[in-house]
Scaffold this active site. Structure first.
Site, PDB file in Angstrom:
ATOM      1  N   GLU A   1      -6.412  -0.730  15.471  1.00 35.90           N
ATOM      2  CA  GLU A   1      -7.038  -1.691  14.559  1.00 35.90           C
ATOM      3  C   GLU A   1      -6.068  -2.801  14.172  1.00 35.90           C
ATOM      4  O   GLU A   1      -4.913  -2.545  13.836  1.00 35.90           O
ATOM      5  CB  GLU A   1      -7.513  -0.983  13.294  1.00 35.90           C
ATOM      6  CG  GLU A   1      -8.126  -1.916  12.261  1.00 35.90           C
ATOM      7  CD  GLU A   1      -8.071  -1.363  10.852  1.00 35.90           C
ATOM      8  OE1 GLU A   1      -8.073  -2.172   9.918  1.00 35.90           O
ATOM      9  OE2 GLU A   1      -7.989  -0.124  10.689  1.00 35.90           O
TER      10      GLU A   1
ATOM     11  N   ARG B   1       2.222   1.197  10.172  1.00 41.87           N
ATOM     12  CA  ARG B   1       1.722   1.610   8.858  1.00 41.87           C
ATOM     13  C   ARG B   1       2.860   1.494   7.849  1.00 41.87           C
ATOM     14  O   ARG B   1       3.678   2.393   7.701  1.00 41.87           O
ATOM     15  CB  ARG B   1       1.186   3.040   8.939  1.00 41.87           C
ATOM     16  CG  ARG B   1       0.200   3.400   7.841  1.00 41.87           C
ATOM     17  CD  ARG B   1      -0.366   4.779   8.067  1.00 41.87           C
ATOM     18  NE  ARG B   1      -1.179   4.833   9.261  1.00 41.87           N
ATOM     19  CZ  ARG B   1      -2.465   4.493   9.341  1.00 41.87           C
ATOM     20  NH1 ARG B   1      -3.078   4.073   8.249  1.00 41.87           N
ATOM     21  NH2 ARG B   1      -3.137   4.582  10.470  1.00 41.87           N
TER      22      ARG B   1
ATOM     23  N   ARG C   1       0.842  -6.392  12.699  1.00 43.07           N
ATOM     24  CA  ARG C   1       0.201  -5.769  13.857  1.00 43.07           C
ATOM     25  C   ARG C   1       0.020  -6.773  14.994  1.00 43.07           C
ATOM     26  O   ARG C   1       0.064  -6.399  16.168  1.00 43.07           O
ATOM     27  CB  ARG C   1      -1.122  -5.132  13.452  1.00 43.07           C
ATOM     28  CG  ARG C   1      -0.924  -3.935  12.534  1.00 43.07           C
ATOM     29  CD  ARG C   1      -2.127  -3.036  12.431  1.00 43.07           C
ATOM     30  NE  ARG C   1      -1.790  -1.836  11.675  1.00 43.07           N
ATOM     31  CZ  ARG C   1      -2.539  -0.734  11.640  1.00 43.07           C
ATOM     32  NH1 ARG C   1      -3.663  -0.692  12.336  1.00 43.07           N
ATOM     33  NH2 ARG C   1      -2.162   0.315  10.936  1.00 43.07           N
TER      34      ARG C   1
ATOM     35  N   ARG D   1       0.843  -1.193   0.000  1.00 46.46           N
ATOM     36  CA  ARG D   1       0.000   0.000   0.000  1.00 46.46           C
ATOM     37  C   ARG D   1       0.879   1.245   0.000  1.00 46.46           C
ATOM     38  O   ARG D   1       1.873   1.317   0.715  1.00 46.46           O
ATOM     39  CB  ARG D   1      -0.923   0.012   1.220  1.00 46.46           C
ATOM     40  CG  ARG D   1      -1.907  -1.150   1.216  1.00 46.46           C
ATOM     41  CD  ARG D   1      -2.881  -1.110   2.366  1.00 46.46           C
ATOM     42  NE  ARG D   1      -3.707  -2.315   2.377  1.00 46.46           N
ATOM     43  CZ  ARG D   1      -4.607  -2.592   3.313  1.00 46.46           C
ATOM     44  NH1 ARG D   1      -4.808  -1.748   4.311  1.00 46.46           N
ATOM     45  NH2 ARG D   1      -5.311  -3.714   3.248  1.00 46.46           N
TER      46      ARG D   1
ATOM     47  N   SER E   1     -10.325  -5.778  10.038  1.00 47.34           N
ATOM     48  CA  SER E   1     -11.624  -5.261   9.599  1.00 47.34           C
ATOM     49  C   SER E   1     -12.372  -6.392   8.916  1.00 47.34           C
ATOM     50  O   SER E   1     -11.795  -7.082   8.064  1.00 47.34           O
ATOM     51  CB  SER E   1     -11.460  -4.099   8.611  1.00 47.34           C
ATOM     52  OG  SER E   1     -11.135  -2.909   9.261  1.00 47.34           O
TER      53      SER E   1
END
Length: 430
Positions: free
Chosen positions: A353, A281, A395, A266, A356
């Site tokens: 987070e 990130r 994560r 990403r 999801s």
């Protein structure tokens, strides 16, 4: 992609959905008016084409009658008309394709309609806690993962930056093995106990594949593209979901449940200045993805099942977390409803987070033309698609490091991972 017939029949429904999604009155009204105008133009043109085709067919029949009556002048006149209609039809068909593409382009950037039960809100501050699990570990001396990793000599950001620039990490030794163990543990759990089939999909995909899941055209800046026009996947959802693209499935084959452990890429174009330290990130990270393809009436139950599968990963690692229902302003483009799992990070003293889980209805299926044939029905329906992180491996590594850190800077290996670590109980500086 939304059903144009639904928009035509329920324009107020779309306007309301766009308002809930964060558009203002003028934007919502303009979006509805634009897509309806394109649809009206397309339908009017198709109606004119249909009339033209009917006249051509009728004139062709009249030619035979005129010749049978030896009326050569009338036959010649009709043949000229048919030739002219043929040219007009060819031009009209090209125009129809243009109008169809214009309508599709307008529909392609309209987000999915939130379910009524999704809380209204502007951003993450309006998300609603659904449930919690475990007691957050609060440690006065807790360090963040990057301090722990660098202290162990097993996490290197400087050399990663030398190789690739910002937002990359080099892991070594026990931490590299711990990340590998986490991915294998998740795959074994989802395939062995949760009924998902493991898949190793392509990491490079074509435009139409990205389009099918809603990543294109709207989110191109969030992606990495290769010199030959392919895209690096931002998540295995893209590859897994598109496995049913342009297919008609038997009702008995559903649900299809798939999982994959892949690198993800990403650009993080919209996150400048956020989480610049550490691994939270990254441009490249590993993630275990869960994807389900279901019948229309089964997708909501599947959503809860998928959420529970992701939660089980954190439970077995002994991590405290909470599940939140995302509000309309924080939901993803393709989602009708999303749960986020937020894991407690003692070093940050915050929930962050880690997964999801989204139900998309038939939104992606329409883009992919993925359908199924219900039992005892002649017609087909669009499948429903779901996707979720099961979970983000990097994560999870952060959460394990911060939750199971010791005051001397070592990391206790959770029981669930020790079999993958050769029985190692603690990662310490050598």
């Amino acid at each position: 992609m939304l059903d144009i017939k639904w928009i035509r029949d329920e324009p107020e429904g779309l306007r309301t959905a766009l308002l809930r999604r964060g558009q203002d009155e003028a934007q919502a009204a303009a979006t509805v008016a634009d897509v309806l105008a394109r649809d009206d133009a397309r339908r009017a043109h198709l109606a004119a084409l249909h009339q033209m085709q009917e006249r051509r067919n009728a004139a062709s029949k009249e030619i035979g009658k005129a010749k049978g009556a030896r009326d050569e002048a009338r036959a010649a006149e009709l043949m000229a008309e048919v030739a002219h209609l043929k040219e007009d039809l060819q031009a009209g068909e090209a125009k129809a394709r243009e109008l169809d593409e214009a309508l599709t382009a307008a529909l392609a950037v309209i987000p999915n309609v939130p379910l009524d039960e999704v809380p209204d809100g502007r951003d993450e501050r309006d998300n609603v806690v659904y449930r919690t699990h475990g007691e957050p570990r609060r440690i006065d001396w807790a360090k963040e993962h990057f301090d722990l990793g660098e202290g162990l000599g097993l996490m290197d950001f400087e050399r990663a930056a030398k190789l690739s620039g910002a937002r990359f990490t080099v892991l070594k030794g026990g931490l590299a093995r711990l990340e590998r163990a986490l991915g294998q543990f998740m795959l074994d759990l989802h395939t062995g106990e949760h009924g998902y089939t493991e898949v190793i999909p392509p990491l490079l995909v074509r435009d139409e594949t990205m389009y099918g899941t809603g990543n294109l055209p709207k989110f191109a800046e969030d992606l990495f593209r290769t010199t030959d026009g392919r895209w690096l996947i931002p998540t295995a959802e893209v590859s897994l979901t598109n496995l049913v693209r342009e297919e008609i499935l038997d009702d008995g084959a559903l649900p299809i449940r798939m999982t994959a452990l892949t690198p993800c890429f990403r650009s993080e174009a919209g996150s400048a200045g956020r989480d610049t330290r550490g691994m939270l990130r990254q441009h490249q990270f590993d993630k275990v993805e869960l994807v389900s393809i279901t019948a229309a009436d089964k997708s909501m139950d599947e959503h809860e099942r998928m959420l529970s599968s992701a939660e089980e990963v954190l439970k077995r690692l002994g991590l405290a977390y909470r599940v939140v229902t995302l509000c309309t302003g924080d939901m993803g483009f393709a989602s009708r409803k999303t749960y986020d799992i937020e894991v407690w990070l003692p070093g940050q003293k915050a929930f962050r987070e880690i997964s999801s889980c989204s139900v998309c209805g038939d939104f992606q299926a329409r883009r992919m033309n993925a359908r199924y044939r219900p039992a005892d029905e002649k017609s087909t329906r669009f499948v429903h698609t779901l996707n979720g992180s099961g979970v983000a491996v990097g994560r999870a590594l952060i959460a394990v490091m911060e939750t199971w850190q010791n005051e001397d800077g070592s990391i206790t290996v959770p029981d669930a991972l020790r079999g993958y670590m050769g029985g190692l109980e603690r990662i310490a500086r050598s």
